[in-house]
Design a protein around this motif. Sequence first.
Motif, PDB file in Angstrom:
ATOM      1  N   ALA A 155      -9.454   9.793  30.255  1.00  0.00           N
ATOM      2  CA  ALA A 155     -10.045   8.527  29.812  1.00  0.00           C
ATOM      3  C   ALA A 155      -9.168   7.355  30.248  1.00  0.00           C
ATOM      4  O   ALA A 155      -9.670   6.311  30.686  1.00  0.00           O
ATOM      5  CB  ALA A 155     -10.231   8.526  28.300  1.00  0.00           C
ATOM      6  N   ALA A 156      -7.849   7.520  30.141  1.00  0.00           N
ATOM      7  CA  ALA A 156      -6.927   6.462  30.558  1.00  0.00           C
ATOM      8  C   ALA A 156      -7.036   6.209  32.058  1.00  0.00           C
ATOM      9  O   ALA A 156      -7.033   5.051  32.509  1.00  0.00           O
ATOM     10  CB  ALA A 156      -5.497   6.836  30.183  1.00  0.00           C
ATOM     11  N   VAL A 157      -7.152   7.285  32.835  1.00  0.00           N
ATOM     12  CA  VAL A 157      -7.278   7.131  34.292  1.00  0.00           C
ATOM     13  C   VAL A 157      -8.540   6.353  34.642  1.00  0.00           C
ATOM     14  O   VAL A 157      -8.509   5.402  35.431  1.00  0.00           O
ATOM     15  CB  VAL A 157      -7.292   8.513  34.977  1.00  0.00           C
ATOM     16  CG1 VAL A 157      -7.715   8.387  36.441  1.00  0.00           C
ATOM     17  CG2 VAL A 157      -5.921   9.162  34.885  1.00  0.00           C
ATOM     18  N   ILE A 158      -9.661   6.741  34.057  1.00  0.00           N
ATOM     19  CA  ILE A 158     -10.934   6.077  34.351  1.00  0.00           C
ATOM     20  C   ILE A 158     -10.889   4.623  33.891  1.00  0.00           C
ATOM     21  O   ILE A 158     -11.392   3.722  34.571  1.00  0.00           O
ATOM     22  CB  ILE A 158     -12.089   6.844  33.679  1.00  0.00           C
ATOM     23  CG1 ILE A 158     -12.252   8.210  34.366  1.00  0.00           C
ATOM     24  CG2 ILE A 158     -13.388   6.046  33.741  1.00  0.00           C
ATOM     25  CD1 ILE A 158     -13.164   9.164  33.625  1.00  0.00           C
ATOM     26  N   ALA A 159     -10.281   4.379  32.728  1.00  0.00           N
ATOM     27  CA  ALA A 159     -10.186   3.010  32.212  1.00  0.00           C
ATOM     28  C   ALA A 159      -9.330   2.138  33.127  1.00  0.00           C
ATOM     29  O   ALA A 159      -9.662   0.969  33.387  1.00  0.00           O
ATOM     30  CB  ALA A 159      -9.612   3.017  30.800  1.00  0.00           C
ATOM     31  N   ILE A 160      -8.236   2.682  33.634  1.00  0.00           N
ATOM     32  CA  ILE A 160      -7.369   1.901  34.527  1.00  0.00           C
ATOM     33  C   ILE A 160      -8.068   1.623  35.854  1.00  0.00           C
ATOM     34  O   ILE A 160      -8.066   0.485  36.356  1.00  0.00           O
ATOM     35  CB  ILE A 160      -6.037   2.641  34.771  1.00  0.00           C
ATOM     36  CG1 ILE A 160      -5.199   2.677  33.500  1.00  0.00           C
ATOM     37  CG2 ILE A 160      -5.240   1.962  35.890  1.00  0.00           C
ATOM     38  CD1 ILE A 160      -3.947   3.538  33.612  1.00  0.00           C
ATOM     39  N   LEU A 161      -8.690   2.637  36.425  1.00  0.00           N
ATOM     40  CA  LEU A 161      -9.352   2.453  37.716  1.00  0.00           C
ATOM     41  C   LEU A 161     -10.500   1.443  37.612  1.00  0.00           C
ATOM     42  O   LEU A 161     -10.663   0.586  38.486  1.00  0.00           O
ATOM     43  CB  LEU A 161      -9.882   3.789  38.237  1.00  0.00           C
ATOM     44  CG  LEU A 161      -8.833   4.811  38.694  1.00  0.00           C
ATOM     45  CD1 LEU A 161      -9.494   6.121  39.088  1.00  0.00           C
ATOM     46  CD2 LEU A 161      -8.017   4.251  39.865  1.00  0.00           C
ATOM     47  N   SER A 162     -11.291   1.542  36.561  1.00  0.00           N
ATOM     48  CA  SER A 162     -12.435   0.638  36.421  1.00  0.00           C
ATOM     49  C   SER A 162     -12.022  -0.742  35.925  1.00  0.00           C
ATOM     50  O   SER A 162     -12.697  -1.738  36.211  1.00  0.00           O
ATOM     51  CB  SER A 162     -13.484   1.242  35.484  1.00  0.00           C
ATOM     52  OG  SER A 162     -12.935   1.515  34.208  1.00  0.00           O
ATOM     53  N   MET A 246     -10.246  15.565  39.345  1.00  0.00           N
ATOM     54  CA  MET A 246     -10.608  15.279  37.955  1.00  0.00           C
ATOM     55  C   MET A 246     -11.872  14.427  37.879  1.00  0.00           C
ATOM     56  O   MET A 246     -12.784  14.704  37.088  1.00  0.00           O
ATOM     57  CB  MET A 246      -9.443  14.566  37.252  1.00  0.00           C
ATOM     58  CG  MET A 246      -9.720  14.196  35.799  1.00  0.00           C
ATOM     59  SD  MET A 246     -10.628  12.631  35.552  1.00  0.00           S
ATOM     60  CE  MET A 246      -9.361  11.433  35.973  1.00  0.00           C
ATOM     61  N   LEU A 247     -11.961  13.410  38.706  1.00  0.00           N
ATOM     62  CA  LEU A 247     -13.126  12.525  38.663  1.00  0.00           C
ATOM     63  C   LEU A 247     -14.403  13.270  39.045  1.00  0.00           C
ATOM     64  O   LEU A 247     -15.470  13.037  38.457  1.00  0.00           O
ATOM     65  CB  LEU A 247     -12.912  11.330  39.597  1.00  0.00           C
ATOM     66  CG  LEU A 247     -11.834  10.334  39.164  1.00  0.00           C
ATOM     67  CD1 LEU A 247     -11.619   9.282  40.243  1.00  0.00           C
ATOM     68  CD2 LEU A 247     -12.204   9.665  37.847  1.00  0.00           C
ATOM     69  N   GLN A 248     -14.305  14.159  40.005  1.00  0.00           N
ATOM     70  CA  GLN A 248     -15.482  14.948  40.394  1.00  0.00           C
ATOM     71  C   GLN A 248     -15.926  15.841  39.249  1.00  0.00           C
ATOM     72  O   GLN A 248     -17.136  15.991  38.997  1.00  0.00           O
ATOM     73  CB  GLN A 248     -15.149  15.775  41.635  1.00  0.00           C
ATOM     74  CG  GLN A 248     -14.948  14.944  42.893  1.00  0.00           C
ATOM     75  CD  GLN A 248     -14.467  15.764  44.076  1.00  0.00           C
ATOM     76  OE1 GLN A 248     -13.886  16.844  43.908  1.00  0.00           O
ATOM     77  NE2 GLN A 248     -14.700  15.270  45.289  1.00  0.00           N
ATOM     78  N   PHE A 264     -14.563   2.753  42.290  1.00  0.00           N
ATOM     79  CA  PHE A 264     -14.090   1.978  41.139  1.00  0.00           C
ATOM     80  C   PHE A 264     -13.548   0.638  41.616  1.00  0.00           C
ATOM     81  O   PHE A 264     -13.729  -0.399  40.965  1.00  0.00           O
ATOM     82  CB  PHE A 264     -12.991   2.736  40.390  1.00  0.00           C
ATOM     83  CG  PHE A 264     -13.486   3.793  39.459  1.00  0.00           C
ATOM     84  CD1 PHE A 264     -14.224   3.461  38.327  1.00  0.00           C
ATOM     85  CD2 PHE A 264     -13.221   5.127  39.699  1.00  0.00           C
ATOM     86  CE1 PHE A 264     -14.685   4.438  37.453  1.00  0.00           C
ATOM     87  CE2 PHE A 264     -13.669   6.114  38.834  1.00  0.00           C
ATOM     88  CZ  PHE A 264     -14.406   5.771  37.714  1.00  0.00           C
ATOM     89  N   ARG A 265     -12.866   0.641  42.739  1.00  0.00           N
ATOM     90  CA  ARG A 265     -12.300  -0.587  43.312  1.00  0.00           C
ATOM     91  C   ARG A 265     -13.415  -1.529  43.772  1.00  0.00           C
ATOM     92  O   ARG A 265     -13.349  -2.736  43.536  1.00  0.00           O
ATOM     93  CB  ARG A 265     -11.377  -0.198  44.465  1.00  0.00           C
ATOM     94  CG  ARG A 265     -10.530  -1.303  45.033  1.00  0.00           C
ATOM     95  CD  ARG A 265      -9.406  -0.690  45.881  1.00  0.00           C
ATOM     96  NE  ARG A 265      -8.725  -1.679  46.689  1.00  0.00           N
ATOM     97  CZ  ARG A 265      -7.784  -2.497  46.239  1.00  0.00           C
ATOM     98  NH1 ARG A 265      -7.440  -2.458  44.956  1.00  0.00           N
ATOM     99  NH2 ARG A 265      -7.190  -3.353  47.032  1.00  0.00           N
ATOM    100  N   ARG A 266     -14.416  -0.973  44.400  1.00  0.00           N
ATOM    101  CA  ARG A 266     -15.558  -1.788  44.821  1.00  0.00           C
ATOM    102  C   ARG A 266     -16.279  -2.373  43.611  1.00  0.00           C
ATOM    103  O   ARG A 266     -16.700  -3.535  43.617  1.00  0.00           O
ATOM    104  CB  ARG A 266     -16.522  -0.934  45.653  1.00  0.00           C
ATOM    105  CG  ARG A 266     -15.933  -0.419  46.961  1.00  0.00           C
ATOM    106  CD  ARG A 266     -16.954   0.386  47.761  1.00  0.00           C
ATOM    107  NE  ARG A 266     -16.363   0.817  49.031  1.00  0.00           N
ATOM    108  CZ  ARG A 266     -15.829   2.005  49.259  1.00  0.00           C
ATOM    109  NH1 ARG A 266     -15.824   2.915  48.284  1.00  0.00           N
ATOM    110  NH2 ARG A 266     -15.323   2.314  50.435  1.00  0.00           N
TER     111      ARG A 266
END
Length: 318
Positions: A155-162, A246-248, A264-266
Amino acid sequence: MTQSSTSPSNLVLKCATPLTLQPAAVYLSSLTPGSRRTMGKALGAIARLLTNGQCDALTLDWAALKYQHTAALRAVLMERYAPATANRMLCALRRTLKEAQRLGLMSADDYARAADIPNVRGDSPQRGRILKTSEIAALLKVCQNDPTPAGAKDAAVIAILSGSGLRRSELVALELLDFNPETGALIVRKGKGSKSRTVYLPKGAVAAVSDWLKVRGDAQGALICPIRRGGHIELRKMTDQAVMTMLQRRAKQALVAAFSPHDFRRTFISNLLAAGADVITTSRLAGHADPATTQKYDLRGEEAKQQAVQLLHIPYDT
C-alpha cells in the motif's frame, strides 16, 4: 548490412576485452539499474543488426565503427522502430562511441564522423495510460485487506508512486530518513542524472507510508524493504523488478487492467496539470530538467483542451 563496406566480420572483437576497456560496459556502468537495462537492450539490438546476429553489446568492436556503419544503422532503425525508440538507440550508440574515444580506442576524427548522424524525425504514438482514481483505490483496497506486513508495504509503494510520480529506481533508493511524516516531504537523493530533489506526498499517501512504518519500525535503512516468508522484514532495498512483480500481482487481485509502473508517473503528471498546476512546478516535482519532457507525459487528451477553451470569454451577444 551485408555490403563489403559494412562487413560484419570486421566488427567482431578478435579477442576478449576487459570490461574496463569495453566501451559498452563502461557506458552502461555509469547508468542507474533501470536505464542500464534499457540501454543495454538497445546496444544489444544494435550489435546484432550490425553483425547479422554474430555479436552482442560486449563482443562488438565499437571502436571499429565508421560513418558508413552508423549511417546504414540509422536507416534500418528508421524503418523498424518508432522515432522515440530509434532515437533512444542512437543516443546509446553515440554515448558508447564517446567512451571508445575516451578510452583511446578511437581517434577524435573517427568518433566525430561516426557519431555525426541526426536523430530520426517524427512523432511517436503516446505510450502508456492514465490510471483512474477508482483503479488506484482498488489497488490500495486489496493491500489494506491483506493483514500481513506485505499488505502495508505494498500500500505504501502504490501510495508513493501515485502520489509523487517517482521512478521505480528512485522509490527503491529511498531511506527512512528521506521521509518527513509532518510535512509529507520525500528527499529523492538518487534521481535521474544523479540529481536530488524534494517532492511532497498528499495526505492519503502520508497516511499509507506512516501505517507501513508502524510495521517496519524506526531502524535506519531502506524506507521500502523486502519481506521474507513468515513476515520477516529485511532492512535492505528492494529491487525495482520486485516492485514490478508486486504491482502485477496486486493488479490481478484488484481486477485492474494491465499497466506499467511508469503509468503511475504519467498519471501523476497528467492529474497535476489537470488540477491547474503549472508545467514548471510539475516538471520540478517529476525531476525533469526540461519542461518539454513533462509535457510528453500529459495524457489528458481532447477533453482537457475542450475544458481549457471554455475559460475564455468571447463577447458575442446572442
